[in-house]
Design a protein around this motif. Structure first.
Motif, mmCIF file in Angstrom:
data_model
loop_
_atom_site.group_PDB
_atom_site.id
_atom_site.type_symbol
_atom_site.label_atom_id
_atom_site.label_comp_id
_atom_site.label_asym_id
_atom_site.label_seq_id
_atom_site.Cartn_x
_atom_site.Cartn_y
_atom_site.Cartn_z
ATOM 1 N N PHE A 119 0.980 -1.126 0.042
ATOM 2 C CA PHE A 119 -0.003 0.041 -0.212
ATOM 3 C C PHE A 119 0.964 1.229 0.110
ATOM 4 C CE2 PHE A 119 -2.796 -2.833 2.068
ATOM 5 C CZ PHE A 119 -4.241 -2.372 1.598
ATOM 6 N N PRO A 120 0.320 2.138 -0.677
ATOM 7 C CA PRO A 120 1.043 3.585 -0.395
ATOM 8 C C PRO A 120 0.233 4.181 0.705
ATOM 9 C CG PRO A 120 -0.503 3.819 -1.951
ATOM 10 C CD PRO A 120 -0.679 2.451 -1.809
ATOM 11 N N ALA A 121 0.497 5.401 1.112
ATOM 12 C CA ALA A 121 -0.173 6.047 2.129
ATOM 13 C C ALA A 121 -1.411 6.765 1.667
ATOM 14 C CB ALA A 121 0.572 6.896 3.017
ATOM 15 N N SER A 123 -4.557 8.914 0.295
ATOM 16 C CA SER A 123 -5.008 10.124 0.658
ATOM 17 C C SER A 123 -4.215 11.241 1.200
ATOM 18 C CB SER A 123 -6.419 10.180 1.663
ATOM 19 O OG SER A 123 -7.379 9.584 0.863
ATOM 20 N N THR A 124 -3.005 10.813 1.505
ATOM 21 C CA THR A 124 -2.073 11.891 2.176
ATOM 22 C C THR A 124 -1.238 12.732 1.447
ATOM 23 O OG1 THR A 124 -0.074 10.307 2.279
ATOM 24 C CG2 THR A 124 -1.810 9.923 4.075
ATOM 25 N N GLY A 125 -1.273 12.605 0.026
ATOM 26 C CA GLY A 125 -0.614 13.339 -0.968
ATOM 27 C C GLY A 125 -1.557 14.332 -1.298
ATOM 28 N N ALA A 126 -1.870 14.401 -2.593
ATOM 29 C CA ALA A 126 -2.956 15.424 -3.241
ATOM 30 C C ALA A 126 -4.200 15.567 -2.353
ATOM 31 C CB ALA A 126 -3.094 15.090 -4.719
ATOM 32 N N PHE A 127 -4.606 14.427 -2.052
ATOM 33 C CA PHE A 127 -6.134 14.572 -1.115
ATOM 34 C C PHE A 127 -6.010 15.307 0.247
ATOM 35 C CE2 PHE A 127 -8.350 11.030 -3.765
ATOM 36 C CZ PHE A 127 -8.380 12.172 -4.894
ATOM 37 N N GLY A 128 -4.702 15.344 0.770
ATOM 38 C CA GLY A 128 -4.257 16.077 1.959
ATOM 39 C C GLY A 128 -4.670 15.815 3.352
ATOM 40 N N PHE A 157 3.749 -1.277 3.726
ATOM 41 C CA PHE A 157 3.520 0.028 3.474
ATOM 42 C C PHE A 157 4.694 0.743 2.862
ATOM 43 C CE2 PHE A 157 -0.343 1.497 5.028
ATOM 44 C CZ PHE A 157 -0.695 0.393 5.684
ATOM 45 N N VAL A 158 4.435 1.073 1.711
ATOM 46 C CA VAL A 158 5.686 1.911 0.955
ATOM 47 C C VAL A 158 5.673 3.437 1.090
ATOM 48 C CG1 VAL A 158 7.059 2.129 -1.153
ATOM 49 C CG2 VAL A 158 5.678 -0.054 -0.628
ATOM 50 N N LEU A 159 6.626 3.917 1.813
ATOM 51 C CA LEU A 159 6.378 5.571 2.119
ATOM 52 C C LEU A 159 7.512 6.173 1.264
ATOM 53 C CD1 LEU A 159 4.188 5.472 4.038
ATOM 54 C CD2 LEU A 159 5.652 3.955 4.951
HETATM 55 N N1 AR6 Z 1 5.542 5.536 -4.163
HETATM 56 C C1 AR6 Z 1 5.154 5.701 -2.983
HETATM 57 N N2 AR6 Z 1 4.557 6.659 -2.440
HETATM 58 C C2 AR6 Z 1 4.320 7.898 -3.204
HETATM 59 C C3 AR6 Z 1 4.813 8.024 -4.522
HETATM 60 C C4 AR6 Z 1 5.414 6.634 -5.114
HETATM 61 N N3 AR6 Z 1 5.954 6.680 -6.234
HETATM 62 N N4 AR6 Z 1 4.450 8.940 -5.237
HETATM 63 C C5 AR6 Z 1 3.893 9.772 -4.028
HETATM 64 N N5 AR6 Z 1 3.958 8.967 -3.156
HETATM 65 P P1 AR6 Z 1 -0.975 10.901 -3.669
HETATM 66 P P2 AR6 Z 1 -3.696 10.651 -2.729
HETATM 67 C C6 AR6 Z 1 3.315 9.151 -1.730
HETATM 68 O O1 AR6 Z 1 -1.055 12.210 -3.916
HETATM 69 O O2 AR6 Z 1 -3.407 11.605 -1.674
HETATM 70 C C7 AR6 Z 1 -3.129 11.693 -7.905
HETATM 71 O O3 AR6 Z 1 -2.775 12.593 -8.526
HETATM 72 C C8 AR6 Z 1 2.733 10.678 -1.336
HETATM 73 O O4 AR6 Z 1 4.062 11.302 -0.951
HETATM 74 O O5 AR6 Z 1 -0.510 9.660 -4.922
HETATM 75 O O6 AR6 Z 1 -4.738 9.551 -2.319
HETATM 76 C C9 AR6 Z 1 -4.515 10.749 -8.341
HETATM 77 O O7 AR6 Z 1 -4.598 11.167 -9.705
HETATM 78 C C10 AR6 Z 1 1.815 10.634 -0.421
HETATM 79 O O8 AR6 Z 1 2.141 10.467 1.033
HETATM 80 O O9 AR6 Z 1 -2.402 10.082 -3.607
HETATM 81 C C11 AR6 Z 1 -5.447 11.487 -7.423
HETATM 82 O O10 AR6 Z 1 -6.196 12.467 -7.974
HETATM 83 C C12 AR6 Z 1 1.137 9.222 -0.710
HETATM 84 O O11 AR6 Z 1 1.813 8.636 -1.796
HETATM 85 C C13 AR6 Z 1 -5.005 12.057 -6.064
HETATM 86 O O12 AR6 Z 1 -3.636 12.258 -6.659
HETATM 87 C C14 AR6 Z 1 -0.104 9.854 -1.650
HETATM 88 O O13 AR6 Z 1 -0.240 10.733 -2.398
HETATM 89 C C15 AR6 Z 1 -4.735 11.136 -5.196
HETATM 90 O O14 AR6 Z 1 -4.410 11.527 -3.883
#
Ligand code: AR6
Length: 175
Positions: A119-121, A123-128, A157-159
């Motif tokens: 899993f990635p984290a 919602s913690t990126g673009a979704f805030g 969990f891959v951070l």
């Molecule tokens: N590997 C692991 N983690 C990553 C990677 C990677 N390659 N790239 C970013 N992260 P996000 P969301 C981290 O924005 O918040 C997209 O544009 C990142 O630092 O990927 O669910 C989609 O199209 C953060 O901690 O996902 C959607 O519109 C986490 O992964 C929207 O963003 C999640 O960041 C989804 O937003």
């Protein structure tokens, strides 16, 4: 950092979700349209090639908390499980929707008899979603579902950076 609970190993590592060679499934932090994007979605779609978006097209749109599965295409993994996490402050109740993402992804993994998933984290990126809150929900949800798991043995969990790894390792150690 790793922890075993009832025969299931939960790991936290720093890395790229698109380079996890030794897991059967990777989870995408998707958008509703299941298209490529920034962050995780961009990395996975780039590595998977255009066949992934093609397979996704008829499955979209998905709702916050929902998950769907596709093949891995040119990724190193057999499956991609696409989760739409909640946008923090918009999709309510965001804690339940985030928990649903993890629960639904793991239910799909069980259905497909997948033994390892990364899993990635979500919602913690673009979704805030604040990382610490999101990590707490992720691990609580996983520990609640572990008694129902038969085939899943490794949950990774891959951070993406050191701070996120530290936060997740702390939350995991407190489980
Ligand atoms: N590997 C692991 N983690 C990553 C990677 C990677 N390659 N790239 C970013 N992260 P996000 P969301 C981290 O924005 O918040 C997209 O544009 C990142 O630092 O990927 O669910 C989609 O199209 C953060 O901690 O996902 C959607 O519109 C986490 O992964 C929207 O963003 C999640 O960041 C989804 O937003």
């Amino acid at each position: 950092m790793e922890k075993a609970i009832s025969g299931v190993t939960i790991e936290c590592i720093k890395g790229d979700i698109a380079s996890q060679a030794d897991v059967v499934a990777v989870v995408n932090a998707a958008n509703a349209e299941l298209k490529t994007g920034g962050g995780v979605a961009g990395a996975l779609h780039r590595a998977a090639g255009p066949g992934l978006e093609e397979e996704c097209r008829p499955l979209a749109p998905i709702q916050p908390g929902e998950a769907v599965v596709t093949g891995g295409h040119e990724l190193l993994n057999d499956y991609v499980i696409h989760c739409l996490g909640p946008v923090y402050g918009r999709d309510q109740p965001e804690d339940e929707l985030l928990a649903n993402s993890y629960r639904n992804a793991l239910e799909i993994a069980e259905d497909k008899k997948i033994d390892s998933i990364a899993f990635p984290a979500i919602s913690t990126g673009a979704f805030g979603y604040p990382t610490k809150e999101a990590a707490k929900i992720a691990f609580e949800t996983i520990s609640n579902i572990i008694p129902e798991l038969n085939t899943v043995k490794t949950i990774r969990f891959v951070l993406f950076d050191e701070d996120d790894l530290k936060i997740h390792a702390e939350e995991l150690s407190q489980l």
